[in-house]
Design a protein around this motif. Structure first.
Motif, PDB file in Angstrom:
ATOM      1  N   ARG A  37       0.823  -1.204   0.000  1.00  0.00           N
ATOM      2  CA  ARG A  37       0.000   0.000   0.000  1.00  0.00           C
ATOM      3  C   ARG A  37       0.860   1.259   0.000  1.00  0.00           C
ATOM      4  NH1 ARG A  37      -4.548  -1.696   4.565  1.00  0.00           N
ATOM      5  NH2 ARG A  37      -5.478  -3.446   3.402  1.00  0.00           N
ATOM      6  N   GLY A  38       1.950   1.216   0.761  1.00  0.00           N
ATOM      7  CA  GLY A  38       2.849   2.369   0.777  1.00  0.00           C
ATOM      8  C   GLY A  38       3.485   2.618  -0.579  1.00  0.00           C
ATOM      9  N   SER A  39       3.917   1.540  -1.227  1.00  0.00           N
ATOM     10  CA  SER A  39       4.500   1.676  -2.568  1.00  0.00           C
ATOM     11  C   SER A  39       3.470   2.203  -3.561  1.00  0.00           C
ATOM     12  CB  SER A  39       5.046   0.327  -3.040  1.00  0.00           C
ATOM     13  OG  SER A  39       6.067  -0.144  -2.190  1.00  0.00           O
ATOM     14  N   LEU A  40       2.244   1.698  -3.459  1.00  0.00           N
ATOM     15  CA  LEU A  40       1.185   2.153  -4.364  1.00  0.00           C
ATOM     16  C   LEU A  40       0.871   3.628  -4.124  1.00  0.00           C
ATOM     17  CD1 LEU A  40      -0.880   1.457  -6.533  1.00  0.00           C
ATOM     18  CD2 LEU A  40      -2.458   0.775  -4.707  1.00  0.00           C
ATOM     19  N   ALA A  41       0.837   4.047  -2.864  1.00  0.00           N
ATOM     20  CA  ALA A  41       0.579   5.456  -2.555  1.00  0.00           C
ATOM     21  C   ALA A  41       1.674   6.342  -3.141  1.00  0.00           C
ATOM     22  CB  ALA A  41       0.486   5.651  -1.041  1.00  0.00           C
ATOM     23  N   LEU A  42       2.926   5.896  -3.053  1.00  0.00           N
ATOM     24  CA  LEU A  42       4.029   6.661  -3.628  1.00  0.00           C
ATOM     25  C   LEU A  42       3.882   6.779  -5.137  1.00  0.00           C
ATOM     26  CD1 LEU A  42       6.760   8.090  -3.449  1.00  0.00           C
ATOM     27  CD2 LEU A  42       7.862   5.839  -3.503  1.00  0.00           C
ATOM     28  N   VAL A  43       3.529   5.673  -5.794  1.00  0.00           N
ATOM     29  CA  VAL A  43       3.345   5.689  -7.246  1.00  0.00           C
ATOM     30  C   VAL A  43       2.214   6.637  -7.639  1.00  0.00           C
ATOM     31  CG1 VAL A  43       2.680   4.303  -9.240  1.00  0.00           C
ATOM     32  CG2 VAL A  43       4.298   3.384  -7.583  1.00  0.00           C
ATOM     33  N   LEU A  44       1.102   6.593  -6.905  1.00  0.00           N
ATOM     34  CA  LEU A  44      -0.023   7.487  -7.197  1.00  0.00           C
ATOM     35  C   LEU A  44       0.367   8.947  -6.978  1.00  0.00           C
ATOM     36  CD1 LEU A  44      -2.978   5.482  -5.589  1.00  0.00           C
ATOM     37  CD2 LEU A  44      -2.369   5.659  -8.010  1.00  0.00           C
ATOM     38  N   GLY A  45       1.163   9.201  -5.942  1.00  0.00           N
ATOM     39  CA  GLY A  45       1.643  10.567  -5.722  1.00  0.00           C
ATOM     40  C   GLY A  45       2.522  11.061  -6.860  1.00  0.00           C
ATOM     41  N   LEU A  46       3.380  10.188  -7.373  1.00  0.00           N
ATOM     42  CA  LEU A  46       4.229  10.552  -8.504  1.00  0.00           C
ATOM     43  C   LEU A  46       3.405  10.783  -9.770  1.00  0.00           C
ATOM     44  CD1 LEU A  46       7.176   8.082  -7.860  1.00  0.00           C
ATOM     45  CD2 LEU A  46       7.252  10.574  -7.670  1.00  0.00           C
ATOM     46  N   ILE A  47       2.307  10.034  -9.924  1.00  0.00           N
ATOM     47  CA  ILE A  47       1.414  10.281 -11.056  1.00  0.00           C
ATOM     48  C   ILE A  47       0.801  11.671 -10.947  1.00  0.00           C
ATOM     49  CG2 ILE A  47      -0.797   9.599 -12.077  1.00  0.00           C
ATOM     50  CD1 ILE A  47      -0.082   6.710 -11.505  1.00  0.00           C
TER      51      ILE A  47
END
Length: 300
Positions: A38-48
């Protein structure tokens, strides 16, 4: 629990939506890696989000630079133009960094997800004599190497890739839709209608290609299994002189595989006509849509 027997090569794509969701959600809701994922996914979404914001800043800065150039004809000062171009350059650098880091983190997350899924299904296959029970059922499409190795890779890559692409596209639609609303709300509706129509057509053309790709994956698994069976039973085949029989079986399997591949190539060509045309007209279509609105006073 009773295990449902799936014999069709496209069993997973044709499975009920709830079964697909149950297959995908385990890693995110019940695994020991769920918080890390979930943390990795949140980081990816933030970068998007950073990627989209930088793209918007770049567009607005270039617009300001063009307007500043026109104004400079009368004011004889280029400083606002240079400032706008500076913002555009910084935004472009930020967008490049955000995109590359996002791609790396997304690929890493996909590998972690695949690793967890592979271990889970590999463990289930080797537990409670499941491997032997499945082999004895003589299911025509039973190929554990494909199901665990190939299918897990495709499942995680495609699911994550589609999800992130959907978020990226919807974020772009909202962001640039808001900017375009300032020009003409009706133009926004026309653009969304055009994009929706192209998406529907592409989706319908691609359904047959999806089934054909599943057929290819199944044929490749059968061919690989045939080679493995020959290697495992080489002594028996040599002693009984069954080489000709095995050759015929392999030729038939190879014919089915390459026939499906050639059919898939034709389908990809047909779908490619539409997708390539869309990608090559991205600079033409907005002008073609906007021109009538501007000429007849429907847009600023």
């Amino acid at each position: 629990k009773k295990v449902k027997e799936v014999t069709a090569p496209d069993g997973v794509p044709n499975a009920p939506l709830r079964d697909k969701w149950d297959l995908l959600k385990a890693y995110w809701f019940s695994s020991d890696e769920k918080w890390r994922a979930r943390g990795s996914l949140a980081l990816v979404l933030g970068l998007i989000a950073v990627d989209i914001a930088c793209g918007a800043v770049t567009g607005l800065s270039i617009e300001a630079a063009i307007n500043g150039t026109i104004t400079a004809i009368h004011t004889q000062t280029m400083m606002p133009v240079f400032i706008s171009l500076g913002f555009a350059a910084l935004a472009a650098v930020g967008q490049t960094v955000a995109t590359k880091v996002k791609d790396y983190k997304a690929l890493r997350l996909a590998v972690q997800w695949r690793n967890w899924m592979t271990q889970k299904f590999q463990g289930a296959w080797l537990s409670n004599k499941s491997h032997n029970k499945l082999a004895r059922k003589k299911v025509t499409d039973y190929h554990a190497d494909q199901r665990v190795a190939q299918d897990m890779a495709e499942l995680t890559d495609q699911a994550l890739g589609f999800g992130l692409s959907f978020v990226r596209c919807m974020g772009g639609v909202v962001t640039f839709g808001i900017l375009l609303m300032g020009v003409s709300p009706l133009l926004v509706g026309v653009g969304l209608g055009f994009a929706t129509a192209c998406t529907i057509v592409t989706n319908r053309m691609g359904r047959s290609l999806l089934k054909k790709n599943n057929e290819i994956a199944q044929s490749e698994a059968i061919l690989r299994s045939s080679f493995n069976n020959i290697a495992a039973n080489s002594d028996h085949i040599a002693l009984t002189g069954l080489e000709d029989v095995e050759k015929k079986n392999l030729l038939k399997t190879e014919e089915n595989l390459f026939k499906a591949k050639f059919q898939a190539l034709k389908m990809e060509r047909n779908v490619g006509f539409l997708t390539d045309f869309n990608s090559r007209t991205v600079d033409i279509i907005p002008i073609a849509l906007a021109a009538p609105f501007v000429v007849f006073g429907g847009a600023s």
